[in-house]
Design a protein around this motif. Structure first.
Motif, PDB file in Angstrom:
ATOM      1  N   THR A  26       0.710  -1.209  -0.042  1.00 48.89           N
ATOM      2  CA  THR A  26       0.197   0.021   0.102  1.00 48.89           C
ATOM      3  C   THR A  26       1.003   1.162   0.098  1.00 48.89           C
ATOM      4  O   THR A  26       0.787   1.988  -0.846  1.00 48.89           O
ATOM      5  CB  THR A  26      -0.964   0.102   1.258  1.00 48.89           C
ATOM      6  N   GLY A  27       1.944   1.275   0.800  1.00 48.84           N
ATOM      7  CA  GLY A  27       2.912   2.618   0.955  1.00 48.84           C
ATOM      8  C   GLY A  27       3.615   2.512  -0.223  1.00 48.84           C
ATOM      9  O   GLY A  27       3.800   3.751  -0.843  1.00 48.84           O
ATOM     10  N   VAL A  28       4.011   1.625  -0.850  1.00 47.66           N
ATOM     11  CA  VAL A  28       4.878   1.733  -2.175  1.00 47.66           C
ATOM     12  C   VAL A  28       3.756   2.166  -3.430  1.00 47.66           C
ATOM     13  O   VAL A  28       3.998   3.095  -4.043  1.00 47.66           O
ATOM     14  CB  VAL A  28       5.507   0.481  -2.724  1.00 47.66           C
ATOM     15  N   ARG A  29       2.673   1.751  -3.362  1.00 44.45           N
ATOM     16  CA  ARG A  29       1.617   2.219  -4.497  1.00 44.45           C
ATOM     17  C   ARG A  29       1.547   3.522  -4.387  1.00 44.45           C
ATOM     18  O   ARG A  29       1.416   4.394  -5.283  1.00 44.45           O
ATOM     19  CB  ARG A  29       0.332   1.523  -4.467  1.00 44.45           C
ATOM     20  N   LEU A  30       1.157   4.104  -3.003  1.00 43.47           N
ATOM     21  CA  LEU A  30       1.006   5.627  -2.796  1.00 43.47           C
ATOM     22  C   LEU A  30       2.346   6.417  -3.054  1.00 43.47           C
ATOM     23  O   LEU A  30       2.218   7.182  -3.715  1.00 43.47           O
ATOM     24  CB  LEU A  30       0.667   5.809  -1.462  1.00 43.47           C
ATOM     25  N   ILE A  41      12.916   5.823  -4.156  1.00 44.16           N
ATOM     26  CA  ILE A  41      13.730   4.858  -3.981  1.00 44.16           C
ATOM     27  C   ILE A  41      14.951   5.114  -2.785  1.00 44.16           C
ATOM     28  O   ILE A  41      15.264   4.342  -2.081  1.00 44.16           O
ATOM     29  CB  ILE A  41      14.803   4.887  -5.292  1.00 44.16           C
ATOM     30  N   LYS A  42      15.077   6.483  -2.374  1.00 39.46           N
ATOM     31  CA  LYS A  42      15.664   6.621  -1.086  1.00 39.46           C
ATOM     32  C   LYS A  42      14.966   6.284   0.098  1.00 39.46           C
ATOM     33  O   LYS A  42      15.512   5.869   1.040  1.00 39.46           O
ATOM     34  CB  LYS A  42      15.645   8.536  -0.916  1.00 39.46           C
ATOM     35  N   LEU A  43      13.845   6.378  -0.021  1.00 40.66           N
ATOM     36  CA  LEU A  43      12.762   5.807   0.950  1.00 40.66           C
ATOM     37  C   LEU A  43      12.710   4.406   1.274  1.00 40.66           C
ATOM     38  O   LEU A  43      12.885   3.995   2.213  1.00 40.66           O
ATOM     39  CB  LEU A  43      11.151   6.361   0.875  1.00 40.66           C
ATOM     40  N   VAL A  44      12.630   3.770   0.061  1.00 41.11           N
ATOM     41  CA  VAL A  44      12.616   2.251  -0.090  1.00 41.11           C
ATOM     42  C   VAL A  44      14.059   1.691   0.439  1.00 41.11           C
ATOM     43  O   VAL A  44      14.098   0.923   1.372  1.00 41.11           O
ATOM     44  CB  VAL A  44      12.511   1.639  -1.457  1.00 41.11           C
ATOM     45  N   THR A  45      15.187   2.481   0.216  1.00 40.44           N
ATOM     46  CA  THR A  45      16.324   2.045   0.699  1.00 40.44           C
ATOM     47  C   THR A  45      16.474   2.333   2.150  1.00 40.44           C
ATOM     48  O   THR A  45      17.000   1.318   2.825  1.00 40.44           O
ATOM     49  CB  THR A  45      17.582   3.059  -0.176  1.00 40.44           C
ATOM     50  N   ARG A  46      16.030   3.483   2.602  1.00 35.85           N
ATOM     51  CA  ARG A  46      15.947   3.653   4.045  1.00 35.85           C
ATOM     52  C   ARG A  46      15.127   2.605   4.894  1.00 35.85           C
ATOM     53  O   ARG A  46      15.539   2.174   6.121  1.00 35.85           O
ATOM     54  CB  ARG A  46      15.643   5.135   4.289  1.00 35.85           C
ATOM     55  N   ALA A  86       7.699  -5.735  -7.160  1.00 36.41           N
ATOM     56  CA  ALA A  86       9.128  -5.934  -7.273  1.00 36.41           C
ATOM     57  C   ALA A  86       9.722  -4.882  -5.899  1.00 36.41           C
ATOM     58  O   ALA A  86      10.596  -5.470  -5.002  1.00 36.41           O
ATOM     59  CB  ALA A  86       9.897  -5.218  -8.259  1.00 36.41           C
ATOM     60  N   LEU A  87       9.181  -3.851  -5.580  1.00 34.76           N
ATOM     61  CA  LEU A  87       9.944  -2.991  -4.554  1.00 34.76           C
ATOM     62  C   LEU A  87       9.544  -3.433  -3.336  1.00 34.76           C
ATOM     63  O   LEU A  87      10.416  -3.556  -2.133  1.00 34.76           O
ATOM     64  CB  LEU A  87       9.223  -1.519  -4.759  1.00 34.76           C
ATOM     65  N   VAL A 120      12.674  -8.789  -9.429  1.00 37.57           N
ATOM     66  CA  VAL A 120      13.750  -9.094  -8.296  1.00 37.57           C
ATOM     67  C   VAL A 120      14.383 -10.356  -8.578  1.00 37.57           C
ATOM     68  O   VAL A 120      13.879 -11.358  -8.887  1.00 37.57           O
ATOM     69  CB  VAL A 120      12.992  -8.934  -6.927  1.00 37.57           C
ATOM     70  N   GLU A 121      15.756 -10.230  -8.581  1.00 39.39           N
ATOM     71  CA  GLU A 121      16.569 -11.296  -8.576  1.00 39.39           C
ATOM     72  C   GLU A 121      17.181 -11.379  -7.362  1.00 39.39           C
ATOM     73  O   GLU A 121      17.928 -10.615  -6.656  1.00 39.39           O
ATOM     74  CB  GLU A 121      17.584 -11.021  -9.764  1.00 39.39           C
TER      75      GLU A 121
END
Length: 148
Positions: A26-30, A41-46, A86-87, A120-121
């Motif tokens: 849900t968060g990634v879609r938003l 991408i910064k947020l996903v990395t964090r 994938a994220l 994703v691999e």
């Protein structure tokens, strides 16, 4: 009612994994709707690196992670596109101690339109986002280690 009953019959680990996948997807879609891609991408990395979870010591299998993302996608209103899936998979894998690689590829369709796909691999194998015609997508350079 049957779905709730099935959910309650699951192990605590499976329920937590499904809830985590649901919140993350849900968060990634938003984020994909509201944020510039580099900020997302910064947020996903964090989120991926900064969350110490009990799953890191008690590994969850790749199959369980993929299962959770697939189940959550089925019940998500409107489903989820490959990049969101994938994220979400990448974050869960990082939390569970795996080192996944997010891949984004581009191709031209038979009609000449531009297409993109994310997957994703892990250790050279596709764990999320497999397509029969995946080889036709030319992977973009990895974002790993890139300062965004």
């Amino acid at each position: 009612m049957k779905r709730l009953h099935n959910f309650l019959k699951m192990t605590n680990r499976a329920r937590v994994l499904l809830l985590a996948a649901s919140i993350l997807l849900t968060g990634v879609r938003l984020g994909l709707l509201l944020l510039p891609f580099c900020n997302l991408i910064k947020l996903v990395t964090r989120i991926s690196e900064g969350f110490l979870h009990s799953y890191a010591t008690n590994k969850v299998s790749l199959g369980q992670i993929v299962w959770a993302v697939n189940v959550v996608t089925r019940y998500m209103p409107g489903g989820a596109k490959c990049l969101a899936r994938a994220l979400t998979t990448q974050i869960l894998m990082n939390w569970c101690g795996y080192k996944p690689e997010l891949r984004i590829g581009v191709a031209r369709s038979e009609t000449g339109t531009f297409e993109a796909h994310a997957w994703v691999e892990y250790q050279g194998r596709v764990v999320m986002g497999y397509l029969q015609d995946l080889p036709r997508f030319v992977p973009l350079p990895s974002l790993e280690g890139v300062k965004i």
